[in-house]
Design an enzyme around this catalytic site. Structure first.
Site, PDB file in Angstrom:
ATOM      1  N   GLU A   1       7.218  -4.482  -9.115  1.00 37.68           N
ATOM      2  CA  GLU A   1       8.639  -4.890  -9.269  1.00 37.68           C
ATOM      3  C   GLU A   1       8.854  -6.367  -8.960  1.00 37.68           C
ATOM      4  OE1 GLU A   1       7.573  -2.069  -7.782  1.00 37.68           O
ATOM      5  OE2 GLU A   1       8.127  -0.831  -9.498  1.00 37.68           O
TER       6      GLU A   1
ATOM      7  N   ASP B   1       8.782   7.380  -8.701  1.00 40.58           N
ATOM      8  CA  ASP B   1       8.655   8.440  -7.699  1.00 40.58           C
ATOM      9  C   ASP B   1       9.822   9.417  -7.724  1.00 40.58           C
ATOM     10  OD1 ASP B   1       6.376   7.093  -7.086  1.00 40.58           O
ATOM     11  OD2 ASP B   1       7.179   6.137  -5.284  1.00 40.58           O
TER      12      ASP B   1
ATOM     13  N   ASP C   1       1.096  -0.571 -10.581  1.00 40.26           N
ATOM     14  CA  ASP C   1       2.127  -0.028  -9.686  1.00 40.26           C
ATOM     15  C   ASP C   1       2.615  -1.180  -8.798  1.00 40.26           C
ATOM     16  OD1 ASP C   1       3.665   1.856  -8.295  1.00 40.26           O
ATOM     17  OD2 ASP C   1       2.022   2.355  -6.924  1.00 40.26           O
TER      18      ASP C   1
HETATM   19  O1  MIG Z   1       3.969   2.890  -2.021  1.00 42.93           O
HETATM   20  O2  MIG Z   1      -0.236   4.237  -4.994  1.00 42.93           O
HETATM   21  O3  MIG Z   1       4.942   5.243  -7.748  1.00 42.93           O
HETATM   22  O4  MIG Z   1       2.788   6.893  -8.299  1.00 42.93           O
HETATM   23  O5  MIG Z   1       0.945   7.349  -6.215  1.00 42.93           O
HETATM   24  C1  MIG Z   1       3.661   3.914  -2.917  1.00 42.93           C
HETATM   25  C2  MIG Z   1       0.482   5.209  -4.306  1.00 42.93           C
HETATM   26  C3  MIG Z   1       2.686   3.417  -3.924  1.00 42.93           C
HETATM   27  C4  MIG Z   1       3.879   4.476  -5.755  1.00 42.93           C
HETATM   28  C5  MIG Z   1       3.702   5.059  -7.122  1.00 42.93           C
HETATM   29  C6  MIG Z   1       2.958   6.355  -7.020  1.00 42.93           C
HETATM   30  C7  MIG Z   1       1.619   6.128  -6.369  1.00 42.93           C
HETATM   31  C8  MIG Z   1       1.816   5.479  -4.986  1.00 42.93           C
HETATM   32  N1  MIG Z   1       2.584   4.239  -5.122  1.00 42.93           N
END
Ligand code: MIG
Length: 814
Positions: A410, A482, A407
């Site tokens: 990017e 999200d 996660d």
């Molecule tokens: O700033 O890890 O898209 O699936 O639960 C948010 C917490 C960070 C974004 C992800 C989401 C995840 C969440 N993350």
């Protein structure tokens, strides 16, 4: 002399600043064995021939092409020699399928098919161009051309009339019109007169695709820097475009079968007792589930590769215990490494020592603030970093963890503005953030993937990623980030996953139920029904929302969710086979209607984008209006059978069908063979003794079923089996021939069931097996017997397992 030079420099500086420079005239040409090079009055242009349908074009404003290797095109590509011809106006060459003309003055590319029909051409006045470092290509816009692809983009499935940006962006709670999102896939497909081509721009800088937004003259694509390096791919089949595109950028490796099961996530399940209770709930309610995710709270202060020891005192034991119940644990792994060099935490210190982090131009390490607070960012464009990270991930898995969830890659960072001056290795060539941003996640996933392959050679890696670039399909499944628990996002899940599928990404899914906010009972029910028939199937929700597990919405919705998940599990032989096919051909598992029915204009209508083919034979028509109890759907020509009623329907029209809340409309295509098994609580819970096939016979049809152990890499040593089913209906009789040709993997079955639809006037059924002819009895309970329902026209045949058999169904002569 000096004065002239100064004036010259001033003029050229003015030029490049003030306006676009178009390619200009071809002033010279060189033919090399691998390409032709055309010197232009404004720039340098190379053309490479890869295949009869595949050509690479490369244009730069300067005079030196980039030496750094591509991040996306990693497959071995060899170039063919181009036999260039010329007349007064054109250089040209041909392949067995294409005719490529390059006008000399000004330099313009025109691509025709063998009959001289223009497929694609540079805009007559603009074509290839640059303005400063900005580089682009203007193409003629045909009024009747449709554009698809560009990966993870919201909005309509068709891309016409909009402009899209490729810049991986953490965009929580995006809407239909927001762009860019998490992934950058600079590849699109153009369809005109039912014939398709594709263009892939292999440029990792921020790029844009204007598909006829705000003008009716051209569409254009280009990037803020780098080369105009693009591949033209001719179909005319859309399938072939995708196959060729993935031949360049790679295809999914076969995932472990459990990764096709249901996966449960939440931000976050902790402490350990919560995770254990969750697992127990699934098993006691007999709702199948294979994976539980641990989101960021499992870590010690969000330090990657660490545990919060209070919440998870003995993770290895927990994982082992849950493993005995058939659960796999996947942990989130974000790229940011907490800049903690004072405590026992070793990763940051080790990383500094091994010189793996991105730096400012003055050599200071870049620090960005994200979940762990101030952090270093691994430079995945550097080989030593990739090896380091791969080893860390592989080590992390030795605790029993089954897969890695990437996660924030990017890369996302508080403030959302990673400084563009930060420097990266770029495989030894050196680059700043502008070039590396879009491939950060791709290179990260590659490190993890390669690390797992290296240190766990018999394990199939499973990685889930949020960000990516072309080629990410080789390493990871992708989810759409999200989303929101509302109707619009249920619809977006349907179209976005199809768009990603068209863009070379087969293993895609959405947060089922919606991430932000709370779904209504109906919305959740509709979402889990559809999710069960999308490639990646995971429920997820944000912190501090109402529970969103399959039982969280009361008994009735639980029963709906349970049957949706169980349907998924019974279809695993079919779904797994589609995944295997995808790993070989690059074609997606989830398919827009027009991918299967390219010549049917109805399939291109917006309304037809809210249904899709799941694999080659199954039409899924999700109800995407929360309150609707019916669905309008289009059945392309041919016969179909209704999954639920068995009724056979003639296609070729739009129909409106009942879809009460428990029902997701599903139709199976004529000639379709759907293998299925009894649903289990998790993949591999029990040996599968009986394999069933639902079949709608056609005059002729062939289906090939791949099976293997589902988890190890032994299939690469031929440990798999391939069963071919051939159907033939000559009017008098239907014959079904089953033959398992490759059998290094021992199939576990003791019996087969064949369920045939649209079977009218059945007289008798015989079977040939082991050189014996057996007349089947009409007794559903014994093996080598059948049961016939003359009202529904369904025959169910049960036979002993055999790797070679023929069944003949004789009809009454009338
Ligand atoms: O700033 O890890 O898209 O699936 O639960 C948010 C917490 C960070 C974004 C992800 C989401 C995840 C969440 N993350």
């Amino acid at each position: 002399m000096k004065k002239y030079l100064l004036i010259l420099i001033m003029i050229s500086a003015m030029n490049s600043k003030a306006q676009f420079q178009f390619a200009g005239e071809i002033v010279n040409h060189y033919t090399q064995s691998e390409f032709i090079e055309l010197k232009l009055s404004n720039g340098l242009f190379r053309v490479y021939l890869i295949d009869d349908n595949l050509i690479r074009f490369r244009f730069i404003s300067g005079n030196e092409f980039d030496q750094a290797p591509s991040y996306a095109v990693t497959e071995n590509i060899s170039y063919k020699t181009i036999r260039l011809k010329e007349d007064n106006d054109y250089y040209y060459f041909s392949t067995s399928e294409l005719y490529i003309k390059i006008r000399k003055n000004p330099c313009r590319v025109v691509i025709e098919d063998k009959n001289g029909n223009v497929i694609n051409e540079d805009e007559k006045s603009f074509g290839m161009a640059y303005e400063g470092e900005d580089i682009r290509c203007f193409k003629k816009l045909f009024k009747d051309e449709l554009f698809y692809g560009l990966g993870e983009k919201a909005g309509n499935l068709s891309r016409n009339g909009s402009e899209y940006t490729m810049w991986n962006t953490d965009h929580p709670a995006f809407t239909k019109t927001d762009d860019p999102l998490y992934q950058s896939i600079p590849f699109f497909i153009g369809v005109r007169n039912f014939k398709a081509y594709g263009i892939f721009l292999d440029n990792t800088f921020k790029s844009r695709f204007n598909m006829g937004a705000s003008n009716d003259r051209f569409y254009w694509f280009g990037a803020e820097k780098g080369e105009l390096d693009y591949y033209f791919i001719w179909g005319p089949e859309i399938k072939r475009v995708i196959s060729s595109y993935t031949a360049l950028t790679g295809r999914m490796t076969l995932p472990p079968k459990w990764a096709l099961g249901y996966q449960q996530c939440k931000w976050s399940y902790y402490p350990e007792s919560t995770v254990r209770n969750l697992a127990n709930e699934f098993r006691s309610r007999e709702i199948p589930c294979d994976v539980i995710y641990l989101d960021i709270h499992y870590m010690n202060g969000y330090r990657v590769f660490s545990w919060d020891e209070e919440r998870f005192p003995d993770p290895v034991k927990m994982i082992d215990d849950l493993g005995k119940k058939g659960f796999k644990i996947i942990t989130i792994v974000d790229p940011a490494v907490k800049a903690d060099i004072k405590t026992e935490y070793e990763i940051a210190r080790d990383g500094i020592e091994k010189v793996v982090f991105a730096k400012y131009p003055d050599g200071e390490l870049f620090l960005g603030e994200v979940w762990p607070s101030w952090s270093y960012f691994p430079d995945f464009s550097k080989v030593t970093t990739r090896e380091w990270w791969g080893k860390l991930n592989a080590g992390w898995l030795t605790q029993g963890i089954a897969g890695i969830w990437n996660d924030m890659n990017e890369p996302a960072i508080w403030g959302q503005a990673f400084p563009d001056i930060v420097e990266f290795d770029d495989n030894g060539f050196g680059a700043n953030h502008k070039k590396i941003h879009n491939i950060y996640a791709l290179a990260m996933a590659k490190s993890t993937f390669d690390g797992i392959r290296k240190y766990h050679p018999n394990k199939r890696p499973f990685i889930l990623t949020r960000a990516g670039f072309s080629g990410i399909q080789k390493y990871a499944a992708v989810w759409t980030g999200d989303n929101i628990a509302n109707e619009e996002h249920l619809q977006l899940a349907c179209t976005m996953l199809q768009s990603m599928s068209l863009s070379g990404l087969p293993f895609v899914g959405s947060d089922v139920g919606g991430f932000f906010e709370e779904p209504s009972e109906n919305l959740y029910a509709r979402w889990i029904q559809m999710g069960a028939l999308t490639p990646f199937f995971r429920g997820h929700t944000i912190i501090n929302t109402k529970d969103q597990e399959p039982w969280a919405f009361g008994e009735y919705v639980e029963s709906i969710a349970k049957s949706a998940i169980r349907l998924r599990y019974s279809l695993l032989p079919y779904i797994y086979n589609e995944f295997r096919n995808s790993s070989i051909t690059g074609l997606p598992v989830m398919r827009p209607m027009f991918l299967e029915f390219q010549n049917d204009s109805e399939c291109y209508k917006t309304e037809a984008n809210f249904q899709y083919m799941f694999g080659s034979s199954m039409l899924v028509a999700p109800v995407i209006d929360e309150k609707a109890e019916f669905k309008k759907l289009y059945l392309p020509e041919g016969r179909w059978f209704d999954w639920w009623s068995g009724e056979v329907v003639e296609g070729g029209d739009w129909i409106i069908v009942d879809a009460p809340i428990w029902k997701l409309p599903i139709y199976i295509r004529e000639g379709g063979v759907i293998p299925l098994q009894k649903a289990q609580n998790y993949v591999g819970e029990m040996p599968v003794e009986e394999l069933a096939f639902k079949i709608l016979p056609a005059d002729e049809a062939v289906y090939s079923l791949y099976e293997d152990d589902g988890s190890t890499m032994q299939f690469t040593n031929n440990s798999f089996s391939l069963t071919e089913i051939t159907l033939n209906d000559d009017g008098e009789k239907v014959s079904l021939y089953l033959n398992t040709e490759m059998k290094e993997y021992q199939l576990p079955y003791s019996s087969y069931i064949f369920e045939l639809y649209n079977m009218k006037n059945i007289l008798s059924i015989t079977m040939e097996m082991n050189d014996e002819v057996i007349k089947l009895t009409e007794d559903r309970n014994g093996t080598n017997s059948y049961k016939y329902d003359p009202e529904k026209n369904v025959v169910i045949i049960k036979t002993d397992y055999s790797d070679d058999m023929k069944i003949i169904i004789n009809r009454i002569n009338d």
